[in-house]
Design an enzyme around this catalytic site. Structure first.
Site, PDB file in Angstrom:
ATOM      1  N   ASN A  15       2.259   1.370   4.401  1.00 54.10           N
ATOM      2  CA  ASN A  15       2.593   0.084   5.041  1.00 54.10           C
ATOM      3  C   ASN A  15       2.312   0.091   6.547  1.00 54.10           C
ATOM      4  OD1 ASN A  15       5.534  -2.044   5.467  1.00 54.10           O
ATOM      5  ND2 ASN A  15       3.480  -2.674   4.926  1.00 54.10           N
ATOM      6  N   CYS A  22       0.864  -1.185   0.000  1.00 52.75           N
ATOM      7  CA  CYS A  22       0.000   0.000   0.000  1.00 52.75           C
ATOM      8  C   CYS A  22       0.899   1.234   0.000  1.00 52.75           C
ATOM      9  CB  CYS A  22      -0.974  -0.034   1.178  1.00 52.75           C
ATOM     10  SG  CYS A  22      -0.186  -0.037   2.801  1.00 52.75           S
ATOM     11  N   ASP A  47      -8.383   3.815   1.153  1.00 47.01           N
ATOM     12  CA  ASP A  47      -7.411   3.972   2.235  1.00 47.01           C
ATOM     13  C   ASP A  47      -8.110   4.404   3.527  1.00 47.01           C
ATOM     14  OD1 ASP A  47      -5.264   4.457   3.847  1.00 47.01           O
ATOM     15  OD2 ASP A  47      -4.081   5.446   2.289  1.00 47.01           O
ATOM     16  N   CYS A  54      -1.401   0.518   7.380  1.00 48.15           N
ATOM     17  CA  CYS A  54      -2.839   0.183   7.451  1.00 48.15           C
ATOM     18  C   CYS A  54      -3.153  -1.036   6.571  1.00 48.15           C
ATOM     19  CB  CYS A  54      -3.709   1.362   7.045  1.00 48.15           C
ATOM     20  SG  CYS A  54      -3.576   2.805   8.122  1.00 48.15           S
ATOM     21  N   ARG A  55      -3.369  -0.791   5.262  1.00 54.63           N
ATOM     22  CA  ARG A  55      -3.943  -1.841   4.417  1.00 54.63           C
ATOM     23  C   ARG A  55      -3.016  -3.026   4.166  1.00 54.63           C
ATOM     24  NH1 ARG A  55      -5.170   2.097  -0.379  1.00 54.63           N
ATOM     25  NH2 ARG A  55      -3.241   2.920   0.528  1.00 54.63           N
ATOM     26  N   SER A  56      -1.752  -2.764   3.811  1.00 54.29           N
ATOM     27  CA  SER A  56      -0.908  -3.924   3.442  1.00 54.29           C
ATOM     28  C   SER A  56      -0.514  -4.792   4.637  1.00 54.29           C
ATOM     29  CB  SER A  56       0.297  -3.518   2.585  1.00 54.29           C
ATOM     30  OG  SER A  56       1.159  -2.649   3.261  1.00 54.29           O
TER      31      SER A  56
HETATM   32  P1  4NP Z   1      -1.786   2.773   4.121  1.00 54.66           P
HETATM   33  O1  4NP Z   1      -2.392   4.151   4.736  1.00 54.66           O
HETATM   34  O2  4NP Z   1      -1.210   3.158   2.765  1.00 54.66           O
HETATM   35  O3  4NP Z   1      -2.975   1.884   4.000  1.00 54.66           O
HETATM   36  O4  4NP Z   1      -0.739   2.305   5.109  1.00 54.66           O
HETATM   37  C1  4NP Z   1      -1.633   5.329   4.909  1.00 54.66           C
HETATM   38  C2  4NP Z   1      -0.876   5.495   6.056  1.00 54.66           C
HETATM   39  C3  4NP Z   1      -0.159   6.672   6.256  1.00 54.66           C
HETATM   40  C4  4NP Z   1      -0.221   7.668   5.300  1.00 54.66           C
HETATM   41  C5  4NP Z   1      -0.974   7.487   4.149  1.00 54.66           C
HETATM   42  C6  4NP Z   1      -1.674   6.313   3.950  1.00 54.66           C
HETATM   43  N1  4NP Z   1       0.494   8.907   5.506  1.00 54.66           N
HETATM   44  O5  4NP Z   1       0.350   9.811   4.676  1.00 54.66           O
HETATM   45  O6  4NP Z   1       1.251   9.002   6.472  1.00 54.66           O
END
Ligand code: 4NP
Length: 161
Positions: A11, A8, A122, A13-15
């Site tokens: 790294n 994702c 997301d 949340c989703r992945s």
């Molecule tokens: P992920 O979500 O891609 O599912 O891990 C996010 C986590 C943090 C951020 C963006 C998306 N950020 O901008 O810090």
């Protein structure tokens, strides 16, 4: 052995949710010894951080435990995995740029393998961690069915040896 990397943006949340959900699925089916499973971000914005607490809480509410430390994907990781499964169009195009023509065939959007192809929105922005959990679980089930057919020989070999 089949090497799988979920990807994702951050790294956190989703992945990592996908990594732990898929590990749980293959454990239930006694297939863990046939897979290496990990996860990465396309960005280094969360490098070194643990799973985001609301994502971890959602996993625990569904009976899934585990940890992960965020890391950014590199070309080395693309070379060393058989399937790179990402969450949305933005991840997909970033990965295709990194993979180049030689490895583009390894990159898939996770939910493109389901009957209802879609992005995993997301939850960092939507705050809907249950929706992410449901979409990721659907994608992981579809991927496992795909790989059990497509790579049956590798899995049966691992089960015998
Ligand atoms: P992920 O979500 O891609 O599912 O891990 C996010 C986590 C943090 C951020 C963006 C998306 N950020 O901008 O810090």
């Amino acid at each position: 052995m089949i090497n799988v990397a979920f990807v994702c943006l951050g790294n956190i949340c989703r992945s990592p949710m996908a990594e732990l959900i898929f590990k749980n699925m293959i454990e239930e089916r006694e297939l863990s010894s046939s897979f290496n499973v990990t996860s990465f971000g396309t960005s280094d914005c969360e490098e070194g951080n643990p799973i985001y607490p609301p994502a971890k809480k959602t996993l625990i509410m569904h009976g899934i435990a585990g940890n992960h430390i965020a890391k950014q994907i590199s070309l080395f990781d693309i070379k060393n995995n058989d399937f790179i499964l990402c969450m949305d169009n933005s991840n997909y195009y970033n990965l295709l740029q990194l993979a180049g023509e030689s490895y583009a065939h390894k990159v898939f959007k996770l939910c493109s393998l389901t009957d209802n192809p879609r992005d995993v929105a997301d939850p960092w922005y939507t705050r809907d961690f249950e929706r992410a959990f449901a979409d990721i679980s659907d994608g992981c089930r579809a991927f496992l069915e795909f790989v059990l057919k497509d790579r049956a020989e590798a899995i049966n070999y691992d089960k015998r040896h």
